[in-house]
Design a protein around this motif. Structure first.
Motif, PDB file in Angstrom:
ATOM      1  N   GLN A   1       3.056  -7.497  -2.507  1.00  8.38           N
ATOM      2  CA  GLN A   1       3.136  -6.058  -2.276  1.00  8.38           C
ATOM      3  C   GLN A   1       2.944  -5.285  -3.572  1.00  8.38           C
ATOM      4  N   GLN A   2       3.588  -5.734  -4.630  1.00  9.65           N
ATOM      5  CA  GLN A   2       3.488  -5.038  -5.909  1.00  9.65           C
ATOM      6  C   GLN A   2       2.073  -5.104  -6.467  1.00  9.65           C
TER       7      GLN A   2
ATOM      8  N   ARG B   1      -0.086  -2.766  -4.536  1.00  6.40           N
ATOM      9  CA  ARG B   1       0.210  -1.379  -4.948  1.00  6.40           C
ATOM     10  C   ARG B   1      -0.516  -1.026  -6.238  1.00  6.40           C
ATOM     11  N   GLN B   2      -0.660  -1.979  -7.139  1.00 11.98           N
ATOM     12  CA  GLN B   2      -1.381  -1.716  -8.385  1.00 11.98           C
ATOM     13  C   GLN B   2      -2.821  -1.288  -8.109  1.00 11.98           C
TER      14      GLN B   2
ATOM     15  N   HIS C   1      -3.672   0.322  -5.401  1.00 13.14           N
ATOM     16  CA  HIS C   1      -3.565   1.468  -4.486  1.00 13.14           C
ATOM     17  C   HIS C   1      -3.992   1.114  -3.061  1.00 13.14           C
TER      18      HIS C   1
ATOM     19  N   TYR D   1      -1.657  -0.624  -1.021  1.00 14.41           N
ATOM     20  CA  TYR D   1      -0.403  -0.690  -0.269  1.00 14.41           C
ATOM     21  C   TYR D   1       0.515   0.392  -0.795  1.00 14.41           C
ATOM     22  N   ARG D   2       1.080   1.171   0.114  1.00 14.61           N
ATOM     23  CA  ARG D   2       1.935   2.290  -0.296  1.00 14.61           C
ATOM     24  C   ARG D   2       3.384   2.131   0.124  1.00 14.61           C
TER      25      ARG D   2
ATOM     26  N   ASP E   1       7.229   0.137   0.558  1.00 13.22           N
ATOM     27  CA  ASP E   1       8.210  -0.417  -0.370  1.00 13.22           C
ATOM     28  C   ASP E   1       7.921  -1.899  -0.608  1.00 13.22           C
ATOM     29  N   ALA E   2       8.218  -2.355  -1.792  1.00 14.47           N
ATOM     30  CA  ALA E   2       8.113  -3.781  -2.103  1.00 14.47           C
ATOM     31  C   ALA E   2       9.424  -4.433  -1.667  1.00 14.47           C
TER      32      ALA E   2
ATOM     33  N   ARG F   1       1.589  -3.540   7.669  1.00 14.41           N
ATOM     34  CA  ARG F   1       1.015  -2.745   6.572  1.00 14.41           C
ATOM     35  C   ARG F   1       0.523  -3.635   5.437  1.00 14.41           C
TER      36      ARG F   1
ATOM     37  N   ALA G   1      -3.441  -4.050   4.284  1.00 13.27           N
ATOM     38  CA  ALA G   1      -3.854  -3.869   2.887  1.00 13.27           C
ATOM     39  C   ALA G   1      -4.554  -5.122   2.370  1.00 13.27           C
TER      40      ALA G   1
ATOM     41  N   THR H   1      -5.030  -7.838 -11.296  1.00 16.80           N
ATOM     42  CA  THR H   1      -3.758  -7.129 -11.461  1.00 16.80           C
ATOM     43  C   THR H   1      -2.944  -7.788 -12.568  1.00 16.80           C
TER      44      THR H   1
END
Length: 71
Positions: free
Chosen positions: A15-16, A19-20, A22, A24-25, A27-28, A35, A39, A68
């Motif tokens: 997840q993190q 998110r890097q 963009h 996945y928005r 919570d980790a 979701r 992603a 990442t």
């Protein structure tokens, strides 16, 4: 290999990393839900990793880690 329904620290790292980029928005929280799967599919599709869409397999992990930083 991780897929929807899995949970734990490896999912949190996924997840993190998403998110890097963009993708996945949410919570980790360590839960591989719809979701995260969506992603991951976007990431895989854009990079031609289409053998296991929505599944965090070894080729996907290598590609994601190359793009990442360690969360």
């Amino acid at each position: 290999m991780l897929r929807r329904g899995d949970s734990g620290p490896q999912v949190r790292e996924l997840q993190q990393r998403l998110r890097q980029l963009h993708l996945y928005r949410g919570d980790a929280d360590g839960d591989f839900d719809r979701r995260v799967e969506d992603a991951l599919r976007v990431f895989q599709w854009a990079r031609g990793l289409r053998d296991n869409l929505g599944v965090y397999d070894e080729p996907t992990r290598r590609q994601l880690e190359s793009e990442t930083s360690q969360p």
